[in-house]
Structure formats: C-alpha cells, structure tokens
Design an enzyme around this catalytic site. Structure first.
Site, PDB file in Angstrom:
ATOM      1  N   HIS A  39       0.843  -1.200   0.000  1.00 16.45           N
ATOM      2  CA  HIS A  39       0.000   0.000   0.000  1.00 16.45           C
ATOM      3  C   HIS A  39       0.881   1.254   0.000  1.00 16.45           C
ATOM      4  O   HIS A  39       0.686   2.169  -0.798  1.00 16.45           O
ATOM      5  CB  HIS A  39      -0.916  -0.013   1.223  1.00 16.45           C
ATOM      6  N   ASP A  86       6.988  22.637 -25.448  1.00 13.56           N
ATOM      7  CA  ASP A  86       6.906  21.271 -24.916  1.00 13.56           C
ATOM      8  C   ASP A  86       7.891  21.202 -23.757  1.00 13.56           C
ATOM      9  O   ASP A  86       8.497  22.211 -23.386  1.00 13.56           O
ATOM     10  CB  ASP A  86       7.258  20.222 -25.988  1.00 13.56           C
ATOM     11  N   TRP A 128       7.432  -0.043   3.938  1.00 11.03           N
ATOM     12  CA  TRP A 128       8.041   0.566   2.744  1.00 11.03           C
ATOM     13  C   TRP A 128       9.427   1.086   3.054  1.00 11.03           C
ATOM     14  O   TRP A 128      10.208   1.364   2.141  1.00 11.03           O
ATOM     15  CB  TRP A 128       7.163   1.697   2.207  1.00 11.03           C
ATOM     16  N   SER A 169      13.150   6.656 -13.138  1.00 10.93           N
ATOM     17  CA  SER A 169      12.053   7.414 -13.738  1.00 10.93           C
ATOM     18  C   SER A 169      11.936   8.796 -13.105  1.00 10.93           C
ATOM     19  O   SER A 169      11.823   9.810 -13.807  1.00 10.93           O
ATOM     20  CB  SER A 169      10.751   6.625 -13.561  1.00 10.93           C
ATOM     21  N   SER A 170      11.996   8.845 -11.767  1.00 13.56           N
ATOM     22  CA  SER A 170      11.848  10.138 -11.089  1.00 13.56           C
ATOM     23  C   SER A 170      12.983  11.079 -11.431  1.00 13.56           C
ATOM     24  O   SER A 170      12.763  12.282 -11.616  1.00 13.56           O
ATOM     25  CB  SER A 170      11.843   9.963  -9.573  1.00 13.56           C
ATOM     26  N   HIS A 209      13.124  12.017   4.277  1.00 14.43           N
ATOM     27  CA  HIS A 209      12.485  13.266   4.694  1.00 14.43           C
ATOM     28  C   HIS A 209      12.299  14.246   3.532  1.00 14.43           C
ATOM     29  O   HIS A 209      11.195  14.756   3.351  1.00 14.43           O
ATOM     30  CB  HIS A 209      13.143  13.925   5.899  1.00 14.43           C
ATOM     31  N   GLU A 256      11.795  13.429   0.706  1.00 17.70           N
ATOM     32  CA  GLU A 256      10.719  12.787  -0.055  1.00 17.70           C
ATOM     33  C   GLU A 256       9.341  13.304   0.368  1.00 17.70           C
ATOM     34  O   GLU A 256       8.466  13.495  -0.474  1.00 17.70           O
ATOM     35  CB  GLU A 256      10.803  11.266   0.115  1.00 17.70           C
ATOM     36  N   TYR A 263       8.647  16.206   1.329  1.00 17.43           N
ATOM     37  CA  TYR A 263       8.445  17.516   0.701  1.00 17.43           C
ATOM     38  C   TYR A 263       8.273  17.395  -0.794  1.00 17.43           C
ATOM     39  O   TYR A 263       7.607  18.225  -1.428  1.00 17.43           O
ATOM     40  CB  TYR A 263       9.579  18.471   1.085  1.00 17.43           C
ATOM     41  N   SER A 315      -1.613  27.300  -4.194  1.00 20.65           N
ATOM     42  CA  SER A 315      -1.270  28.713  -4.386  1.00 20.65           C
ATOM     43  C   SER A 315      -1.764  29.253  -5.726  1.00 20.65           C
ATOM     44  O   SER A 315      -1.779  30.464  -5.940  1.00 20.65           O
ATOM     45  CB  SER A 315       0.246  28.913  -4.297  1.00 20.65           C
ATOM     46  N   HIS A 347      14.828  12.698  12.833  1.00 23.55           N
ATOM     47  CA  HIS A 347      13.638  12.734  13.701  1.00 23.55           C
ATOM     48  C   HIS A 347      12.790  11.475  13.508  1.00 23.55           C
ATOM     49  O   HIS A 347      11.874  11.249  14.276  1.00 23.55           O
ATOM     50  CB  HIS A 347      12.810  14.011  13.486  1.00 23.55           C
ATOM     51  N   HIS A 348      13.101  10.685  12.488  1.00 22.76           N
ATOM     52  CA  HIS A 348      12.418   9.397  12.317  1.00 22.76           C
ATOM     53  C   HIS A 348      13.063   8.317  13.171  1.00 22.76           C
ATOM     54  O   HIS A 348      12.620   7.184  13.166  1.00 22.76           O
ATOM     55  CB  HIS A 348      12.452   8.964  10.853  1.00 22.76           C
ATOM     56  N   THR A 397       6.680  26.987   6.911  1.00 19.17           N
ATOM     57  CA  THR A 397       5.362  26.415   6.637  1.00 19.17           C
ATOM     58  C   THR A 397       4.279  27.353   7.141  1.00 19.17           C
ATOM     59  O   THR A 397       3.256  27.566   6.482  1.00 19.17           O
ATOM     60  CB  THR A 397       5.225  25.031   7.289  1.00 19.17           C
ATOM     61  N   LYS A 455       3.630  30.071   4.765  1.00 24.00           N
ATOM     62  CA  LYS A 455       2.768  29.679   3.646  1.00 24.00           C
ATOM     63  C   LYS A 455       1.302  29.717   4.037  1.00 24.00           C
ATOM     64  O   LYS A 455       0.466  30.291   3.334  1.00 24.00           O
ATOM     65  CB  LYS A 455       3.150  28.276   3.173  1.00 24.00           C
ATOM     66  N   ARG A 482       1.395   0.513  15.352  1.00 25.83           N
ATOM     67  CA  ARG A 482       1.074   0.395  13.933  1.00 25.83           C
ATOM     68  C   ARG A 482       1.611  -0.932  13.405  1.00 25.83           C
ATOM     69  O   ARG A 482       2.391  -1.611  14.063  1.00 25.83           O
ATOM     70  CB  ARG A 482       1.691   1.564  13.162  1.00 25.83           C
TER      71      ARG A 482
HETATM   72 CU   LIG Z   1      10.731  13.459   8.345  1.00 29.42          CU
END
Ligand SMILES: [Cu+2]
Lengths: 288, 534
Positions: free
Chosen positions: B79, B108, B144, B171-172, B255, B257, B259, B270, B304-305, B330, B333, B452
């Site tokens: 998932h 293009d 994941w 690809s990315s 991390h 990622e 963002y 925006s 922080h993870h 943040t 924003k 979890r």
């Molecule tokens: Cu993080």
C-alpha cells in the site's frame, strides 16, 4: 532548416524510449531471477542488456543525425547542457550515499561497537575485547584476517593517470576550439587510453587483493566500502572511457565544430566528475 | 489570447497525434505524457486504496478475521510503496507535464523523448513490484522503509523489490531533470524567475530535491542488495556495519521525499486560492523563499524518524530543533494563503473547496508533526497509530487533496468540458467527511498506545478502529464518484468550457483555447502585466 534558428526542436514520435523500457524489463527481471538462483535468468538479463545497448545506440544515432542536420538551435543545446549537468549531480549524490556509509562506519558504527559514546555495555556484553579502530572487518572478524590496501604503489600511479587524463582532455578541448584537429585526435585518444590503463591497473589491484591479501568484498565493512566505492568508480571510468572513445570516432569522421560540440563537452564533464570522485576515494579510502 | 494562436496546420513539422496505441507508446508530446501519468496514477491510487481497505477490514474488529498476519504486513508495505511512488509522485509529474509548459509559454518539455521514457519505466517498475504478490514468500512485508535486517527475510520478492525501487528512482530522476531544464531554459522571454507562477516554483524546488535524494535511495537499496547476495557488511554489526546506518541513509532520502510529495501541492493550492478569491497571491516572493527554506531544512532533519534508535543526546537535540524550525516557513505559507483570502470576493467551486480543506487539514498534519518532533514525547508516540494519523493527514487531505484540487481546476482546460459541479461538490464533501472519520480517531488510539503495522489490537481500541474502518470504506467508495466525474469529462460530456474557464484567472495556461490544442506556444508568448500576478 531555416526555422531551426528561432524554433525549439520538438522531436517526432520515437520508439526508442519504449524499446528502452522493454530492455530494462528484461534486464531487471532477468537479474532478479538469476539472483534468486534460477540460471535462465542470466540469459534473460543478457538479452535485456543487449536491448538496452541497442536502444542507446539507436537513440544516440537519431540525436546525432538531428544535430548534424542542423535541427538544434542554441536553446536546444542549452537543454542538453543542463540535462547533463543535473545527471552528473545525480551521480554525485549516488556516490555521496556510499561515502556517507564510509564516514558513518568509520566514525560511528565501528567506534560504537568498540564501546565509545554510550555503548560501554554493547562492547562489554556483545563484543568484549573488540577495539573499534579503522580499518576493521568488524568484531566478528568477518571474512578473516586481511591486509589493508596501501595508498602508495598502484593507487598512486592510478591517481597520476587520472590527473594526467584530465589535463589531456582539456588540451583536446582547446585543440577542438582552435580547429587543430590533429592535436584533438591525439590528446583525445591519449585520454581514453589512459582511462583504459586505469581500469586495467584497477583490475590488477583487485586480483592482488583477492589472491594475496585476502581483502575481499566480504571482508567486513572495510572490504564492503573499499570494493563498492572503488568498484562503482571503476564502472564509471569504464563508461566515461567508452564515451570518449565514441567521441573520438565521431571526431575522426569530421563531427564537431569549434563552436558546436556539446557531446564532446558532456563527455569531458563526465570525465572530470570521475576524476574528482577518484580524488575523494584516494584521500578517504586509501590514504586516511 | 492571440499569443496562443496555433499554427499546427501551417507547419509541416506538426501533425496531430498518431493513431491507436502507437500514439501513447511513442509520443513525445507533453500533454499526452501528462495524461498517461495522471491515468497511471489514478489506477495506482485505486489499487493502493484497495490494499488499504484490506488493512482496514482486518482492523474493523479486534482479533484476526480475514487475512493472516504475514499477508497483512505485505498489504501495509505494498500500500505504501504504491501510494508513494505509484500514485502521489506520478500524479504530480503528470500535472507538471501538462501545466509547466503551458504556464511558462514553452512549446513542450525540454527533453521530450526522455520524458516518454520516464513514464514508460513506471509500468515496468510496478509490474515487477506487483508480481511479487504471487511469489514464494509473498510480497515484501518489511514496511516501505525496508529496514534491515527484517527486509533481508523477504523471499523471492527481494531482488524484485530492490530493482523496482531502482526503476522508480530512474524514472523520477529523469522526470525531474526534464522539469528543471524546462523551467530554467524554456520560459517565455519576459518571464523572469520571480514572475513564475507558484506551481512552477514549487516544482522547480521539488525537482531539485528529487535529483538530490533519489540517488541516495538507490545507494541504500543497492547496499541491501549486496548485503543479501554478495556478502557485504553494510548493515551487519559483526562485520563492523550497523543496521541503523540504513535508517540514516534511507531517511536522508525519506524526509526530503515528504516535501517532494507536498511542495507541488503547495503550488497547486497557491494557484487556486488566488483565482477563487479574485486577488493576487499574498506575498508571492515570500512563498518562494519559504519553499526554498523548507527544501534546505529538509536535508538536515532526517533523524527525527529515528529518535528511539539510541542516538546520542546531542543528535536528538539537533534534529528536534531543526525539525521544529520547519514550522516557520510552513507557517509563512499558511499565513499567506489566509492573507490571500482576506477580503477577497470568494466563491467555492470544487477546486477551491479542496484547496481550503487542504489548508485546514494539512495544517492539522503539520501540528501533529510538531508533536512528533519533540524527542522525549516521540519516544511514546513512535511506531504508534499517532504516527499513522500524522502522515496520512499530510498525505491524504494534504497531497491527495492537492492533486484533486489541481485536477478539478485544470480538467476543463485539458478536456474542454466543465466537470459536473454538483457531483464535484458531493465528491468533495464525501471525501472530506470520510477522510476525517478515517484518520482522526487514529490520533486517539495512537496516543493510547496502539502500535502500527499489527493486524490485531487490544479491545479498548475497538470503537475508534471500527469508526476508522467505516471512514476508509466510505472514502474509498467516494473515489469511484471521482472516476465517474473524470470519465464524463474525458468523454466530452457536460458543458463546454470557455477558454478562460474561471472568472479571470491569471496565468498563461488560460490564454490558450479549451481544450488545449495538441501543440501550444510554438512561438513564445508575450507575458503581459495583466496575464500574471505581478
Ligand atoms: Cu521526516
């Protein structure tokens, strides 16, 4: 091709990307099966690799044809330059992951296994007697006793070779810019020949390490970082040398003008990148 | 309007799309490729969503009922991988493909063939990943994040997992290179960097993040591969390595990622809020600086993870404070979005509703993120459902609502038809109610200690879990309504859209006809004062 001057060239439909995707499918599925112990996977992998090589050749053939045909204006040229720059940046970050692993292992993981920081009991209870000093194949002596690769001798010669090749490619570039074709051919050939010599000596070094020093990919974290970093670098030198060879063959056929020679510059940038990575390797893997 | 006159029939170089499957396989057209990305993403969203429903069904009541724990773990892992790499990221790449050339006045993408390749690698990657469900040992079940040593217990799926991640990265990276080069090199002559629309700005920063961190992920999974098959010791303590080192490398990617998944949504919102507030974006330049600061900070907060891995105290303090610092840009924003609406003549069409829900609900996810950043508190929250609640708030009513808002906003430009406004609003309300029903209770069970990634739980958590499961099923079913709305538009049913679509929106994309012709901006348009917000 009058409008090539002002209009951005957007290519027609191309089948190469789809061919490339199919090639990658066979390559990746093949290598996965092979690693899982199913030997036909090896042949699927080779087939996929062949398709990918075919795709790269065909794709570049198209691009070179368009370039020689005058379809690209300055703006297209700039897109290629920027694309190459960011591609090299992504390669830098790939190496950064392995350098990061090296620094982490040297300065954190190994000393901590030796009891530093807040790990006194880790050392006492799990790895008593292990002194966490670099280089190390770990407290489990993984891979058995080994010799450390000395920074002088072959690696120093290889450093000299790569530095020299960086100079020769620059001379070749200047020769191209000033229309001195003969000089270009000689110094470009010298560059990739030095590259191949580098790869050859690196192979010698690996054979020496495996046969006489018992230094292997499996020699704990030292062997892992040593062979993964130098191995990926060697792979990049090989690719770079092949790129320069192709550029040389093209130059002999009369491609590239003193003003328009993006492919040459791209290969040269790549070569400098490979050189810079080697400097990092020499200092942090061999020397320190 | 006149700047966008299309000379397709005047130029022998331009013909319309090829016929049949060849059009999609061989295309170099940014609109075709954008559409393929979006359709692919929608399919992955439904596949990944079905897996979420397997998880929520199992968790509907305590005890084990539908699936065995091993399969449950495969579902959580798949998932996540499918939603992150298959649904959210490709959706934003699809939006970028469609909109960036239109917004900056480019004919293009800069490297059209590579653009096609970036897309067609994705079905290969997800075909490989999906095939693992039918293998010996099943699909990957390590989460994941692929932490060793657990992930090294994966069966035959292991190399397929590693190489599919490599392909997604490839690809990315190519997609990001294309976006960055397009934005820097292909802008209409008068469009200076600070005149660029926010969506283009946020994508520029996102593309930079992608190129910087996807190779690091590739390095991390390569080390897993060599540890498994070639005897290296990167993550093996006996050999001097460290399993925690994987977490450092992974989260150095991981991390930024997050963002990568949220910055383009910031961009979409925006664009939308000014249009429906009928006011220019408040503090455009400060939005740019805020997004850039977020991108910079995202590189120095990864641990922080990992507060519970036993890192030194100084490390915990550094990563705690650095993380909290992200709240400042943040906050800028969110403040600017509210400031844009202040005294605006607001209307509430579906894109605006999704954008408003984004602002409110993403902020909730941001606040729970701040709670998680507090190292001592995190030791309790870690690996609980509170974390699940947090990142689903930033990803579902955050990233996914951002995508939905963007699709409703630009779909009339793509298809030439207005979506059904009544159905769109029903879709919005169903989604918003059910998404909160699903994820809000998870805060409570998480704080109370429910872990979890476990298929069973203590009976005290039963009520909130059944509420969450009902919400999830409701949310899942509501998305079928979205599919219906999109299909209707694509099949050219519904009102014809005007070229401007909305009430005088700003931006070059509204100067081309609806639906946008196959080729636009063959010659660069003039950027007039009226067409942009500056
Ligand atoms: Cu993080």
């Amino acid at each position: 091709m009058t409008h090539a001057e002002n209009r951005y060239y957007v290519p027609h439909d191309s089948h190469w990307p789809a061919v490339g995707a199919v090639g990658l499918l066979f390559l990746m599925v093949g290598v996965s099966f092979w690693l899982n112990g199913s030997s036909p996977g090896f042949w699927v992998m080779l087939a996929g690799l062949a398709v990918v090589v075919f795709m790269v050749a065909g794709w570049f053939h198209d691009v070179i044809g368009e370039s020689v045909g005058g379809m690209y204006n300055q703006q297209v040229d700039m897109s290629f330059r920027m694309g190459m720059f960011w591609f090299i940046f992504s390669e830098v970050m790939f190496f950064a992951a392995f350098f990061g692993a090296l620094f982490y292992a040297r300065n954190m993981a190994v000393p901590w296994l030796g009891g530093e920081s807040n790990n006194f009991f880790t050392n006492l209870l799990l790895w008593e007697g292990y002194e966490g000093s670099w280089p190390s194949n770990g407290p489990g002596n993984v891979g058995g006793e080994y010799e450390v690769m000395a920074p002088f001798g072959l690696p120093l010669i290889n450093t000299a070779i790569l530095l020299t090749s960086s100079i020769t490619v620059t001379i070749a570039h200047h020769a191209l810019q000033h229309g001195k074709r003969g000089l270009l051919y000689v110094f470009l050939a010298a560059t990739f020949l030095l590259g191949y010599v580098f790869v050859f000596l690196q192979a010698e070094e690996y054979i020496h390490a495996y046969q006489e020093m018992n230094l292997k990919l499996t020699s704990g974290i030292y062997g892992s970082t040593f062979f993964m970093l130098t191995g990926f670098h060697g792979l990049h030198v090989t690719v770079g040398a092949i790129m320069l060879t192709v550029i040389w063959l093209r130059a002999i056929r009369g491609h590239f003008s003193p003003r328009q020679h993006f492919a040459f510059e791209a290969a040269a940038w790549y070569w400098h990148f490979v050189d810079v990575v080697w400097m990092g390797l020499y200092v942090f893997v061999y020397w320190m | 309007m006149t700047s966008a006159v299309i000379d397709a029939h005047l130029s022998e170089e331009h013909h319309g799309p090829a016929k049949g499957i060849r059009r999609w396989l061989y295309t170099t057209n940014h609109k075709d490729i954008g559409s393929m990305y979006l359709v692919f993403s929608l399919v992955m969203f439904l596949v990944g969503g079905s897996m979420a429903l397997v998880i929520r069904s199992e968790l509907f009541t305590p005890g084990l009922q539908f699936v065995d724990p091993a399969f449950f773990n495969q579902m959580t892992t798949m998932h996540a991988l499918i939603m992150v790499f298959g649904a959210v990221m490709p959706a934003f790449v699809g939006l970028a493909n469609w909109m960036v050339p239109l917004m900056i006045g480019a004919p293009d993408m800069a490297l059209p063939r590579m653009n096609n390749w970036s897309f067609w690698i994705l079905p290969v990657a997800f075909g490989m990943l999906g095939s693992t469900l039918f293998m010996d040992g099943g699909a990957p079940a390590s989460g994941w994040t692929m932490y060793p040593p657990l992930v090294l217990q994966t069966g035959d799926a292991f190399p397929f997992l590693i190489f599919s991640v490599h392909l997604m990265g490839l690809s990315s990276i190519m997609g990001a290179i294309n976006v960055i080069v397009t934005i820097i090199n292909m802008r209409a002559p008068d469009m200076t960097l600070l005149k660029m629309p926010m969506f283009v700005w946020t994508w520029l920063i996102t593309a930079y993040l992608l190129i910087a961190v996807m190779p690091v992920l590739a390095g991390a999974v390569t080390m897993l591969l060599t540890d498994q098959f070639f005897g290296t010791s990167f993550f093996l303590a006996a050999g001097g390595g460290d399993p925690v080192m994987f977490q450092h490398i992974f989260w150095f990617f991981g991390h930024p990622e997050v963002y990568i998944m949220i910055l383009p949504a910031f961009g979409v919102v925006s664009e939308i809020i000014p249009t429906f507030s009928r006011k220019p974006l408040f503090g455009h330049d400060s939005m740019v600086y805020a997004a850039s600061s977020i991108a910079f900070l995202s590189f120095i907060v990864w641990a922080h993870h990992m507060f519970t891995t036993g890192m030194p105290l100084t490390g915990q303090l550094f990563f705690m404070f650095a993380t909290m610092l992200i709240a400042v840009p943040t906050g800028v924003k969110v403040f600017n979005w509210v400031g844009t609406m202040w005294r605006g003549a607001m209307t509430f069409e579906t894109p605006m509703l999704f954008a408003l829900a984004f602002v409110v609900l993403f902020t909730i996810g941001g606040f729970s993120g701040l709670m998680l950043a507090i190292a001592p508190a995190d030791i309790q929250y870690h690996d609980s459902y509170f974390v699940v609640a947090h990142f689903h708030y930033v990803l579902v009513p955050g990233a996914v609502f951002g995508i939905m808002a963007g699709v409703y906003y630009w779909m009339p430009k793509w298809t030439g038809r207005m979506y059904d406004e009544r159905l769109g609003q029903i879709h919005f309300w169903l989604s918003t109610i059910f998404v909160n029903l699903t994820f809000f209770p998870m805060h409570f069970v998480g704080l109370a200690g429910m872990p979890r990634r476990i298929p069973d739980y203590s009976t005290q958590f039963a009520d909130f879990n059944s509420v969450a499961s009902i919400g999830a099923i409701g949310y899942g079913v509501s998305q079928l309504l979205f599919v219906y709305i999109v299909v209707k538009c694509v099949r050219r049913q519904g009102e014809t859209a005007t070229d401007m679509v909305w009430d005088h929106p700003k931006g070059l994309e509204w100067t081309v006809p609806s639906p946008a012709p196959y080729h636009t901006f063959d010659t660069p348009p003039r950027v007039t004062e009226g067409a942009t917000f500056h």
